[in-house]
Design a protein around this motif. Structure first.
Motif, PDB file in Angstrom:
ATOM      1  N   CYS A 247     -13.393  -3.924  11.248  1.00  0.00           N
ATOM      2  CA  CYS A 247     -12.179  -3.229  10.838  1.00  0.00           C
ATOM      3  C   CYS A 247     -11.885  -3.553   9.372  1.00  0.00           C
ATOM      4  O   CYS A 247     -11.994  -4.702   8.957  1.00  0.00           O
ATOM      5  CB  CYS A 247     -11.008  -3.673  11.719  1.00  0.00           C
ATOM      6  SG  CYS A 247      -9.463  -2.828  11.348  1.00  0.00           S
TER       7      CYS A 247
ATOM      8  N   SER B 233     -12.729   3.904   8.751  1.00  0.00           N
ATOM      9  CA  SER B 233     -13.777   3.910   9.761  1.00  0.00           C
ATOM     10  C   SER B 233     -15.142   4.171   9.137  1.00  0.00           C
ATOM     11  O   SER B 233     -16.157   4.015   9.791  1.00  0.00           O
ATOM     12  CB  SER B 233     -13.486   4.952  10.848  1.00  0.00           C
ATOM     13  OG  SER B 233     -13.413   6.240  10.286  1.00  0.00           O
TER      14      SER B 233
ATOM     15  N   THR C  28      -8.735  -2.789   6.723  1.00  0.00           N
ATOM     16  CA  THR C  28      -7.381  -2.276   6.584  1.00  0.00           C
ATOM     17  C   THR C  28      -6.921  -2.489   5.157  1.00  0.00           C
ATOM     18  O   THR C  28      -7.064  -3.595   4.615  1.00  0.00           O
ATOM     19  CB  THR C  28      -6.415  -3.001   7.545  1.00  0.00           C
ATOM     20  OG1 THR C  28      -6.923  -2.886   8.870  1.00  0.00           O
ATOM     21  CG2 THR C  28      -5.022  -2.407   7.479  1.00  0.00           C
TER      22      THR C  28
ATOM     23  N   GLU D 157      -6.408   2.397   7.796  1.00  0.00           N
ATOM     24  CA  GLU D 157      -7.592   1.788   8.403  1.00  0.00           C
ATOM     25  C   GLU D 157      -8.780   2.694   8.143  1.00  0.00           C
ATOM     26  O   GLU D 157      -8.707   3.889   8.396  1.00  0.00           O
ATOM     27  CB  GLU D 157      -7.394   1.595   9.909  1.00  0.00           C
ATOM     28  CG  GLU D 157      -6.569   0.384  10.238  1.00  0.00           C
ATOM     29  CD  GLU D 157      -6.623   0.016  11.713  1.00  0.00           C
ATOM     30  OE1 GLU D 157      -7.637   0.301  12.388  1.00  0.00           O
ATOM     31  OE2 GLU D 157      -5.639  -0.577  12.168  1.00  0.00           O
TER      32      GLU D 157
ATOM     33  N   ARG E 230      -0.197   1.726   5.205  1.00  0.00           N
ATOM     34  CA  ARG E 230      -1.334   1.062   5.835  1.00  0.00           C
ATOM     35  C   ARG E 230      -2.379   2.107   6.186  1.00  0.00           C
ATOM     36  O   ARG E 230      -2.061   3.128   6.791  1.00  0.00           O
ATOM     37  CB  ARG E 230      -0.851   0.353   7.095  1.00  0.00           C
ATOM     38  CG  ARG E 230      -1.887  -0.435   7.829  1.00  0.00           C
ATOM     39  CD  ARG E 230      -1.200  -1.131   9.026  1.00  0.00           C
ATOM     40  NE  ARG E 230      -2.102  -2.007   9.689  1.00  0.00           N
ATOM     41  CZ  ARG E 230      -2.952  -1.650  10.640  1.00  0.00           C
ATOM     42  NH1 ARG E 230      -3.012  -0.383  11.019  1.00  0.00           N
ATOM     43  NH2 ARG E 230      -3.749  -2.516  11.206  1.00  0.00           N
TER      44      ARG E 230
END
Length: 191
Positions: free
Chosen positions: A109, A41, A111, A39, A37
């Protein structure tokens, strides 16, 4: 504030191109403990995520190299859509141009998840825009299948590529809240 459940539009796109509504939200990777996983930015992390995905896929043979190439292509398309196609203003106009450097907005966000069992690779991206509809996806597929537009950067081309490459291509949308797109790639060891 209401505690009523938010509407979720989950659908898959069959090989025939028809939209198939799913009775439950289909997200393969959200709760899987064995997944990778990442994420994001900023848009500048996209290439790093793709390289991490490629590195997470073991194997040296021709089939493994081809799987990594397809995975990189799909990850690139999925992340481009989340970074540049999903963000829209109140009039539905894109906020960003494809390829420009950008930092994710407060509350935004993206992901990206993957899960590989040695034969099947599941890929999934989630963004916090929730703007995609089955009608939009169908229109993009129809336009790309018909070859109506000869422009190199035709709208919806990324979704079309995902539909072509990913087995069990699915989308799950909580309108105005979240979009999840995913599907499977197979390790092809047959000659």
């Amino acid at each position: 504030m209401s505690n009523a459940p938010r509407p979720v539009n989950s659908f898959a796109i069959a090989r025939t191109g028809e939209v198939v509504c799913l009775t439950q939200t289909k997200t393969l990777l959200r709760d899987s403990p064995c997944r990778h996983r990442w994420e994001l930015s900023s848009s500048q992390e996209k290439e790093w995520v793709i390289s991490q995905l490629e590195q997470s896929l073991p194997g040296d043979g021709e089939a493994h190299v081809f799987l990594r190439q397809r995975a990189a292509l799909m990850a690139d398309e999925m992340l481009e859509n989340a970074l540049f196609a999903a963000p829209r203003d109140s009039h539905g106009k894109p906020i960003y141009r494809k390829g420009e450097k950008r930092v994710l907005l407060p509350g935004e966000c993206i992901t990206f998840c993957s899960l590989y069992d040695g034969h099947t690779l599941a890929l999934e991206v989630t963004d916090t825009w929730g703007r995609l509809t089955s009608e939009t996806v169908r229109a993009f597929l129809d336009m790309n299948l018909a070859g109506e537009d000869t422009k190199e950067h035709r709208s919806g081309r990324g979704l079309y590529f995902m539909w072509c490459f990913l087995k069990d291509f699915y989308l799950s949308v909580v309108p105005g809240v979240e979009t999840t797109i995913g599907g499977l790639l197979q390790l092809n060891t047959a000659r």
